[in-house]
Write a protein that holds these residues in place. Structure first.
Motif, PDB file in Angstrom:
ATOM      1  N   GLN A 127       6.033   5.708   0.759  1.00 53.45           N
ATOM      2  CA  GLN A 127       5.968   6.898  -0.080  1.00 53.45           C
ATOM      3  C   GLN A 127       5.246   8.007   0.697  1.00 53.45           C
ATOM      4  OE1 GLN A 127       5.441   3.746  -1.805  1.00 53.45           O
ATOM      5  NE2 GLN A 127       7.605   4.106  -2.220  1.00 53.45           N
ATOM      6  N   CYS A 128       5.696   9.235   0.479  1.00 50.52           N
ATOM      7  CA  CYS A 128       5.048  10.367   1.129  1.00 50.52           C
ATOM      8  C   CYS A 128       3.606  10.458   0.648  1.00 50.52           C
ATOM      9  CB  CYS A 128       5.805  11.660   0.814  1.00 50.52           C
ATOM     10  SG  CYS A 128       5.012  13.161   1.443  1.00 50.52           S
ATOM     11  N   THR A 129       2.686  10.570   1.564  1.00 53.62           N
ATOM     12  CA  THR A 129       1.268  10.635   1.198  1.00 53.62           C
ATOM     13  C   THR A 129       0.900  11.971   0.572  1.00 53.62           C
ATOM     14  OG1 THR A 129       0.748  11.354   3.461  1.00 53.62           O
ATOM     15  CG2 THR A 129       0.570   8.994   2.986  1.00 53.62           C
ATOM     16  N   GLU A 130       1.805  12.944   0.635  1.00 52.56           N
ATOM     17  CA  GLU A 130       1.538  14.257   0.065  1.00 52.56           C
ATOM     18  C   GLU A 130       2.072  14.370  -1.361  1.00 52.56           C
ATOM     19  OE1 GLU A 130       0.090  18.184  -0.035  1.00 52.56           O
ATOM     20  OE2 GLU A 130      -0.252  16.567   1.413  1.00 52.56           O
ATOM     21  N   SER A 140       4.025  11.721  -2.960  1.00 54.76           N
ATOM     22  CA  SER A 140       4.197  10.381  -3.535  1.00 54.76           C
ATOM     23  C   SER A 140       5.654  10.024  -3.841  1.00 54.76           C
ATOM     24  CB  SER A 140       3.357  10.224  -4.817  1.00 54.76           C
ATOM     25  OG  SER A 140       1.974  10.395  -4.524  1.00 54.76           O
ATOM     26  N   LYS A 164       5.632  14.573   4.872  1.00 56.32           N
ATOM     27  CA  LYS A 164       5.118  13.604   5.838  1.00 56.32           C
ATOM     28  C   LYS A 164       6.241  12.722   6.385  1.00 56.32           C
ATOM     29  CE  LYS A 164       0.715  14.642   5.380  1.00 56.32           C
ATOM     30  NZ  LYS A 164      -0.135  15.114   6.487  1.00 56.32           N
ATOM     31  N   ASN A 223       0.812  -1.226   0.000  1.00 55.55           N
ATOM     32  CA  ASN A 223       0.000   0.000   0.000  1.00 55.55           C
ATOM     33  C   ASN A 223       0.843   1.274   0.000  1.00 55.55           C
ATOM     34  OD1 ASN A 223      -2.353  -1.616   0.200  1.00 55.55           O
ATOM     35  ND2 ASN A 223      -2.148  -1.686   2.433  1.00 55.55           N
ATOM     36  N   ASP A 224       2.030   1.183  -0.572  1.00 49.24           N
ATOM     37  CA  ASP A 224       2.900   2.357  -0.723  1.00 49.24           C
ATOM     38  C   ASP A 224       3.148   3.059   0.606  1.00 49.24           C
ATOM     39  OD1 ASP A 224       3.090   2.023  -3.513  1.00 49.24           O
ATOM     40  OD2 ASP A 224       1.213   3.094  -3.812  1.00 49.24           O
ATOM     41  N   GLN A 225       3.370   2.284   1.647  1.00 48.99           N
ATOM     42  CA  GLN A 225       3.568   2.875   2.977  1.00 48.99           C
ATOM     43  C   GLN A 225       4.863   3.674   3.086  1.00 48.99           C
ATOM     44  OE1 GLN A 225       1.877   0.595   6.571  1.00 48.99           O
ATOM     45  NE2 GLN A 225       2.549  -1.042   5.227  1.00 48.99           N
ATOM     46  N   ARG A 254       6.826   9.049   8.979  1.00 49.86           N
ATOM     47  CA  ARG A 254       6.090   7.911   9.512  1.00 49.86           C
ATOM     48  C   ARG A 254       7.002   7.048  10.379  1.00 49.86           C
ATOM     49  NH1 ARG A 254       2.512   5.659   4.454  1.00 49.86           N
ATOM     50  NH2 ARG A 254       1.137   4.977   6.149  1.00 49.86           N
TER      51      ARG A 254
END
Length: 327
Positions: free
Chosen positions: A49-52, A54, A90, A45-47, A92
């Motif tokens: 990668q930056c959710t802002e 990508s 972002k 789920n592309d964890q 994580r």
């Protein structure tokens, strides 16, 4: 008890493999995983990668920090977006818990003085040999973590906060100034000398005063402790654990010295102009019950990033200290 993390020697790299173990506390390079852990559970789920924006997040650090009364292996992995064009950047934090196989380990202390635990007893009674450490690195080849490798790998050393043995000479004079001020001024008088630079923010003042005691600290660790707030103006809401719904507790925070450490140790393949790192402190809260899921083994924890309120402190770090008046 508060433990401080400080950058240590570089990690040797042979044939693209870092010569360290997944049991080591480390900064930069690539994340190292317990061979028992299925890396695919992290990258789905592309964890990473930056959710802002990508873009692939940079691997910043990992710490091996098992909790008391548990034989489970527990490691925290921290990733952050460093893309200069990303407005949010972002970051994580992933907590990986795997059931320990004691039969595969050598019964020696993992840490002596370098223990993240809350007392003098080691939270683990084992470690791996150098030969086993090299083999551990191969487990990361299931996924190309090189694209997350922005910084030269280093070990992270651990000291108790009361240990002042690492003070650099250039800070000794400043430390004496602070001591002289506190000795010769009562609190009410003393606090009149710093409202301008700290904007009457006592929490911000305490934050930098504590930082002065060990300017090299890149992180502070106190499981179930209290964070060192960088400002009285910050507000945040702590969520419950997504996995077990238990209350999250403070575990560690990253300090502003980490920024210079990272920027001074970027990989040769990384263009300095493409990197941007900006924070005053980053607070990390984790599951208070250290929950474990046999189907997942990984939980994303809550991260709070706060930017500085007093940027002038970067250039005038100690100018708030009043000069002792001659009698």
């Amino acid at each position: 008890m508060v433990f401080l993390g400080i950058i240590d020697e570089k990690i040797k790299i042979i044939d693209h493999h870092e010569q360290c173990s997944w049991l080591d506390n480390k900064l930069g390079g690539q994340p190292i995983f317990n061979p028992m852990f299925d890396v695919n559970k992290l990258i789905k789920n592309d964890q990473l990668q930056c959710t802002e924006c990508s873009i692939n997040m940079a691997f910043i650090l990992q710490i091996y920090c098992p909790v008391d009364n548990s034989n489970d292996d527990r490691i925290l992995y921290f990733f952050s977006c460093v893309n200069k064009d990303c407005s949010m950047k972002k970051c994580r934090l992933f907590r990986v818990v795997t059931k320990a196989k004691q039969a595969t380990k050598i019964e020696t202390k993992l840490f002596d003085d370098d223990d993240w635990g809350g007392d003098n007893e080691s939270t683990s009674d084992s470690t791996f040999t150098t030969e086993q450490s090299s083999n551990d690195v191969g487990s990361t080849n299931k996924y190309d973590f090189e694209k997350h490798s922005y910084f030269i790998p280093h070990y992270i050393s651990v000291i108790e906060e009361t240990d002042e043995s690492i003070d650099n000479e250039k800070y000794e004079k400043m430390a004496k100034q602070i001591a002289n001020v506190e000795e010769n001024f009562i609190n009410e008088q003393y606090e009149k000398h710093y409202p301008d630079v700290f904007q009457n923010d006592k929490d911000n003042y305490k934050f930098y005063k504590q930082l002065h005691k060990c300017p090299e600290q890149i992180m502070r660790y106190e499981f179930a402790g209290k964070p060192l707030k960088s400002s009285g103006r910050i507000n945040f809401s702590i969520e419950t654990c997504k996995n077990c719904k238990s209350k999250r507790i403070f575990e560690l925070q990253l300090m502003p010295s980490l920024i210079n450490v990272l920027l001074n140790n970027k990989m040769k393949t990384i263009d300095q102009q493409d990197i941007s790192i900006d924070f005053e402190t980053i607070l990390i809260y984790t599951c208070g019950k250290n929950c474990y899921s046999t189907t997942n083994e990984i939980c994303e924890e809550q991260v709070f990033l706060f930017k500085e309120y007093c940027p002038e402190l970067n250039e005038k770090f100690f100018e708030f200290i009043p000069v002792k008046q001659q009698q």
